[in-house]
Design a protein around this motif. Structure first.
Motif: not given
Length: 365
Positions: A25-29, A176-181, A225-232
């Motif tokens: 699932q994609p998440l965002e601020s 979070a993917h491809n982040v800028r600090r 690159g977005g924020i993602w929650r992954e569950a398995v």
């Protein structure tokens, strides 16, 4: 006639070709895409080093930043089972501890970070039951489930006792993917300074008087690159944790015999955990919301995948039925008592063990 959700879920648990349920699932601020969010910080390298974010750089401009670890997500999921209607799915097992100031504190096993292997259990009068359950885990995992069913779902490692290791069947994380600090600096401007008060020769910033500078320190990230929650939900680990040791051929047809009560019970807890709305306020500066619905699939051993849809209502109903069949309602609450006198003995044994390692190391040199 449409298949009942319970029949469909039982068939999935029994289908040895089905190896996992994967949710993404994609998440965002809450501020929207591109909003600044704050990951957890970890100790920096060296003395007095500023805290750091856990960012894995790939060297090609891409990176991944931990927003909530597997361990943290597990703790958040378990905390949900402390409240209705999920509380009825798990037997109440607690430890009462008396603190140094005389305060009494009660810790539920659902609050213990290491579950059945946690120190709160190991230093209580429940320790013998826990140790017995760990020693018999491979042949009789039901004893673990009666004390801490989440240990069969989220895993546990009795690293200071029997060394029994129960694999995680459910993992979840937020990245979070491809982040800028970003970095930040702060200036505290005191209402009264040392100079105002006649203390010109000493700095009073440590007690809240005098101006103070802070930084540079981590100031959050922007996730391009977005924020993602992954569950398995690992169905193989779940089945094995519940004592299903015989590995069927993957091309066999699913059994029509109902799953055993322990496997169905832990599976039900896993389904509820997958469908729970995850906590969105992770920490100060990190309030996340869903950017799109959860995409769930069933993955099969041959690489195939099919979409998977399950409502929170159906997951809860399946879990309630499985818990009833397992006998949760007939298990009386257990309360152990923390035994502080065990701490000194454990410290002594740990020191002796360290001394033996040093002696062995010196001989090897």
């Amino acid at each position: 006639m449409a298949t009942e959700p319970s029949d469909r879920l039982n068939a999935l648990l029994l289908d040895r070709n089905a190896v996992a349920i994967v949710c993404r699932q994609p998440l965002e601020s809450v501020e929207g895409p591109g909003g600044v969010v704050f990951p957890p910080t970890y100790a920096g390298k060296g003395d007095n080093a500023p805290p750091e974010y856990n960012i894995s750089d790939f060297g090609d401009g891409r990176n991944v930043c931990t927003m909530d670890s597997v361990q943290s997500q597990a703790n958040r999921i378990e905390a949900a089972f402390l409240t209705a209607p999920y509380r009825a799915l798990v037997r109440e097992v607690t430890v009462r501890a008396e603190l140094a100031d005389g305060e009494q504190r009660i810790i539920d096993v659902l609050e213990a970070p290491h579950r059945l292997a946690d120190a709160t259990i190991r230093f209580s009068d429940l320790r013998q039951d826990a140790e017995r359950a760990f020693r018999n885990f491979r042949d009789a995992p039901r004893a673990v489930a009666e004390l801490s069913p989440m240990s069969l779902l989220m895993g546990a490692f009795d690293s200071r006792g029997t060394y029994c290791k129960i694999p995680r069947a459910l993992t979840a994380r937020i990245e979070a993917h491809n982040v800028r600090r970003l970095v930040r600096r702060a200036l505290y401007s005191a209402a009264l300074t040392g100079k105002d008060l006649g203390h010109e020769d000493s700095k009073l910033s440590q007690i809240g008087l005098d101006n103070a500078l802070d930084g540079p320190i981590p100031g959050g990230i922007i996730a391009d690159g977005g924020i993602w929650r992954e569950a398995v939900l690992n169905l193989i680990a779940l089945r094995q944790n519940c004592g299903q040791r015989v590995t069927n051929r993957y091309d066999e047809k699913p059994s029509k015999t109902p799953p055993d009560d322990l496997s169905a019970y832990i599976f039900g807890l896993g389904l509820v955990s997958l469908t729970l709305q995850p906590e969105t306020f992770l920490r100060q500066g990190c309030l996340l919301v869903a950017a799109a619905p959860v995409a769930a699939t069933i993955r099969y051993a041959d690489g195939a995948k099919t979409s998977f849809s399950l409502s929170t209502v159906d997951a809860l109903e399946f879990a309630k039925t499985a818990a009833l069949r397992f006998g949760v309602a007939s298990l009386p609450p257990r309360q152990g008592h923390f035994q502080r006198e065990l701490i000194d003995e454990a410290n002594r044994q740990a020191q002796e063990k360290n001394e033996k390692k040093k002696v062995k190391g010196n001989r090897g040199a």
